[in-house]
Design a protein around this motif. Structure first.
Motif, mmCIF file in Angstrom:
data_model
loop_
_atom_site.group_PDB
_atom_site.id
_atom_site.type_symbol
_atom_site.label_atom_id
_atom_site.label_comp_id
_atom_site.label_asym_id
_atom_site.label_seq_id
_atom_site.Cartn_x
_atom_site.Cartn_y
_atom_site.Cartn_z
ATOM 1 N N ILE A 106 -8.704 -9.786 2.273
ATOM 2 C CA ILE A 106 -10.091 -9.315 2.144
ATOM 3 C C ILE A 106 -10.219 -7.796 2.281
ATOM 4 O O ILE A 106 -11.285 -7.240 2.054
ATOM 5 N N GLY A 107 -9.150 -7.129 2.641
ATOM 6 C CA GLY A 107 -9.158 -5.669 2.747
ATOM 7 C C GLY A 107 -7.732 -5.196 2.898
ATOM 8 O O GLY A 107 -6.803 -6.007 2.855
ATOM 9 N N VAL A 108 -7.554 -3.890 3.089
ATOM 10 C CA VAL A 108 -6.209 -3.381 3.324
ATOM 11 C C VAL A 108 -5.715 -3.985 4.642
ATOM 12 O O VAL A 108 -6.356 -3.823 5.678
ATOM 13 N N VAL A 109 -4.592 -4.700 4.586
ATOM 14 C CA VAL A 109 -4.162 -5.504 5.739
ATOM 15 C C VAL A 109 -3.783 -4.629 6.923
ATOM 16 O O VAL A 109 -4.083 -4.954 8.071
ATOM 17 N N SER A 110 -3.108 -3.532 6.641
ATOM 18 C CA SER A 110 -2.545 -2.726 7.730
ATOM 19 C C SER A 110 -2.734 -1.246 7.433
ATOM 20 O O SER A 110 -2.599 -0.818 6.288
ATOM 21 N N LYS A 111 -3.001 -0.481 8.475
ATOM 22 C CA LYS A 111 -3.156 0.981 8.361
ATOM 23 C C LYS A 111 -4.237 1.353 7.349
ATOM 24 O O LYS A 111 -4.122 2.366 6.635
ATOM 25 N N GLY A 112 -5.282 0.534 7.256
ATOM 26 C CA GLY A 112 -6.315 0.716 6.223
ATOM 27 C C GLY A 112 -6.944 2.104 6.179
ATOM 28 O O GLY A 112 -6.919 2.760 5.125
ATOM 29 N N PRO A 113 -7.516 2.590 7.308
ATOM 30 C CA PRO A 113 -8.137 3.925 7.261
ATOM 31 C C PRO A 113 -7.148 5.018 6.855
ATOM 32 O O PRO A 113 -7.497 5.931 6.103
ATOM 33 N N MET A 114 -5.911 4.913 7.356
ATOM 34 C CA MET A 114 -4.899 5.921 7.026
ATOM 35 C C MET A 114 -4.607 5.915 5.530
ATOM 36 O O MET A 114 -4.612 6.967 4.879
ATOM 37 N N TYR A 135 0.841 -1.211 0.000
ATOM 38 C CA TYR A 135 0.000 0.000 0.000
ATOM 39 C C TYR A 135 0.871 1.255 0.000
ATOM 40 O O TYR A 135 0.538 2.260 -0.626
ATOM 41 N N GLU A 136 1.993 1.166 0.709
ATOM 42 C CA GLU A 136 2.959 2.270 0.663
ATOM 43 C C GLU A 136 3.503 2.412 -0.762
ATOM 44 O O GLU A 136 3.682 3.519 -1.268
ATOM 45 N N ARG A 137 3.721 1.279 -1.407
ATOM 46 C CA ARG A 137 4.233 1.305 -2.787
ATOM 47 C C ARG A 137 3.245 1.992 -3.719
ATOM 48 O O ARG A 137 3.647 2.750 -4.611
ATOM 49 N N ALA A 138 1.962 1.730 -3.522
ATOM 50 C CA ALA A 138 0.949 2.417 -4.328
ATOM 51 C C ALA A 138 1.042 3.925 -4.109
ATOM 52 O O ALA A 138 0.928 4.714 -5.061
ATOM 53 N N CYS A 139 1.278 4.333 -2.869
ATOM 54 C CA CYS A 139 1.396 5.769 -2.554
ATOM 55 C C CYS A 139 2.588 6.400 -3.278
ATOM 56 O O CYS A 139 2.453 7.465 -3.893
ATOM 57 N N VAL A 140 3.742 5.763 -3.176
ATOM 58 C CA VAL A 140 4.941 6.391 -3.756
ATOM 59 C C VAL A 140 4.864 6.419 -5.279
ATOM 60 O O VAL A 140 5.326 7.379 -5.920
ATOM 61 N N ALA A 141 4.253 5.388 -5.873
ATOM 62 C CA ALA A 141 4.078 5.401 -7.328
ATOM 63 C C ALA A 141 3.092 6.502 -7.722
ATOM 64 O O ALA A 141 3.318 7.238 -8.691
ATOM 65 N N ALA A 142 2.013 6.627 -6.961
ATOM 66 C CA ALA A 142 1.022 7.670 -7.251
ATOM 67 C C ALA A 142 1.640 9.052 -7.087
ATOM 68 O O ALA A 142 1.342 9.967 -7.871
#
Lengths: 422, 100
Positions: free
Chosen positions: A224-232, A198-205
């Protein structure tokens, strides 16, 4: 009697019972000082070797590592995002010998638990009194049909072990045309650094937003969902990169065709211009060969959580990614397990009781841009009755990213490196 | 199998007090070491996270207890402090205050 002392003493009974069965190595007069061999100089192995020497200079420590230098997986996404230089990830091992650690640059090919020997590719047979295995994990690439061929053709990579693949992914993102699609396929837990994709998606974006704003990121998530730090993460995606990141949960990648750049899940086929698949993971083959990979699914190593000693091979301890536990597989946890393990080994050598109720902390920071980050922190206390680490109340992720967490995250990296390698 | 815990308990009762204190010290020493990957080796931070070495014991203890209760605003420290018992916090404060 307060609760701490009571739980400590309750746990003492069980540990003393097992201690009664063994004799301390130092008990024999005139015997050479005990020797610990540590396999792997990553976050866990380097830390364990260093703290063994810091806390008991009477112990000889040999650290076996095939690489000439340390390459940090934490922060490697910064390189993928283009706001940190690759060389920043590389740290020297030169300080470790100053603690009296003997560094051996070699590859371990086998462990003989009966004779207490480590065999290396360089032909060494090294005897240990205690062995600490910290070899990280390996990828189950066979679970993604076509992955091996795709990787061979450099059309897919995991980039989840910092190194050449980190640079390959960065290069491919730079070469991707505006309007292109970047596919990130991530596995369900347990696995290394569950917030990393999810961090990787952020840095690419973050990169696309500045240079290729028509581009899109599709996350195929095996969980089944964002595994960690989902709301953030979700708040950050909405705030900083609206419409750019599409998260598709419960969508494990099972195939990849590098000729058409198509990722297949159980539900759909998705084409990408750049494809990053992070396969499922397990304890490495060396753990299997040594008889340490002993869970029901043949994936992870079971250990005693007081000493991190293998449940199947005496005097062999396993720390970090390879172990089966409910602790995150992260740099921070590996570093802390290393300290608990080092302290336990010292106590065992002296014929004393290891701390029967270890407490472990876990912190990780995930960047959401080149200025913001989100944090998570959890404390886990060992419950000697149920033999598990129990998450304490109030732990968890911050709901929002912040510039303050970015500053703390940077300090975390600097201090972690110094703690493990300095 | 039934005899082993009894034997161990008997041994435990015979433990000198000093050894119990030593065990408690070990417990705190290990927890403290797990603080230092954020707060810097030896308690000397290289970045924005505060250093702990040599800080006043009472200041540290008060700060940690306020973090635990939420009286003091933090990013991650409230999560950490709620994982530790008050007596561990007091011992950690003493430990860090003695680091040079």
């Amino acid at each position: 009697m307060n609760n701490t002392r009571r739980s400590f003493l309750q746990a003492s009974a069980a540990t003393l019972a097992s201690l009664a069965m063994s004799r301390p190595v130092l008990a024999s007069p005139g015997k050479a000082s005990p020797h610990v061999v540590v396999v792997g100089a990553g976050w866990g192995g380097a830390t364990c070797a260093k703290y063994l020497r810091l806390w008991d200079p009477g112990i000889r420590v040999t650290l076996i590592e095939p690489n000439a230098h340390f390459t940090s997986c934490p922060m490697s996404n910064w390189v993928v995002g283009g706001f940190q230089d690759y060389n920043y990830l590389i740290k020297s091992y030169d300080h470790l010998p100053k603690h009296g650690i003997k560094m051996v640059r070699d590859w371990v090919t086998g462990v003989d638990g009966e004779k207490q020997l480590v065999h290396t590719r360089g032909g060494h047979k090294i005897h240990y009194d205690r062995l600490v295995m910290a070899p990280g994990m390996e990828f189950m690439t066979e679970r993604v049909e076509g992955y091996a061929e795709g990787a061979q053709a450099q059309k897919v990579m995991h980039a989840f072990r910092a190194g050449p693949e980190t640079l390959l992914l960065r290069k491919q993102l730079e070469a991707m045309p505006d309007g292109g699609v970047f596919v990130i396929a991530s596995p369900p837990p347990p696995g290394r650094c569950v917030s990393g994709p999810y961090e990787r998606a952020c840095v690419a974006a973050h990169y696309f937003k500045q240079h290729k704003p028509k581009s899109k990121i599709i996350m195929l998530d095996g969980h089944i969902g964002v595994v960690s730090k989902g709301p953030m993460f979700k708040a950050a995606w909405k705030e900083l990169y609206p419409g750019m990141i599409e998260h598709r949960p419960n969508n494990l990648a099972v195939g990849f065709d590098h000729r058409t750049m198509t990722v297949s899940t159980e539900f759909e086929d998705v084409q990408g211009d750049v494809v990053n698949i992070i396969p499922l993971q397990r304890a490495p083959q060396i753990c299997k060969d040594a008889g340490l990979r002993n869970d029901a699914l043949d994936r992870w190593c079971r250990v005693d959580f007081v000493t991190y000693e293998s449940t199947s091979v005496p005097k062999v301890h396993v720390i970090g990614d390879p172990i089966m536990s409910n602790m995150p597989k992260s740099a921070h946890v590996s570093n802390n397990q290393a300290k608990i393990c080092a302290a336990a080994i010292i106590e065992l050598f002296h014929g004393r009781q290891p701390n029967p109720v270890p407490v472990i902390g876990s912190t990780s920071y995930s960047v959401t841009s080149d200025k913001t980050s989100g944090a998570i922190a959890v404390v886990m206390r060992y419950d000697p009755v149920n033999k598990v680490y129990v998450r304490q109340p109030q732990g968890g992720a911050n709901p929002l990213h912040s510039e303050l967490d970015f500053a703390y995250g940077l300090a975390w990296h600097e201090n972690m490196w110094a703690d493990a390698l300095g | 199998m039934q005899k082993m815990p009894c034997l161990a308990l008997a041994t435990l009762v015979a433990l000198p007090w000093a050894m119990a204190v030593q065990a408690s010290d070990l417990h705190i020493k290990i927890i403290a070491s797990t603080c230092l990957n954020c707060h810097g080796p030896g308690g000397h931070s290289l970045g924005a996270v505060p250093s702990l070495a040599g800080q006043d014991r009472e200041h540290l203890r008060t700060a940690m207890l306020e973090q635990k209760s939420g009286a003091r605003e933090t990013t991650v420290m409230r999560k950490y402090m709620n994982g530790y018992k008050d007596e561990e916090i007091a011992q950690l404060a003493e430990y860090f205050s003695k680091l040079k």
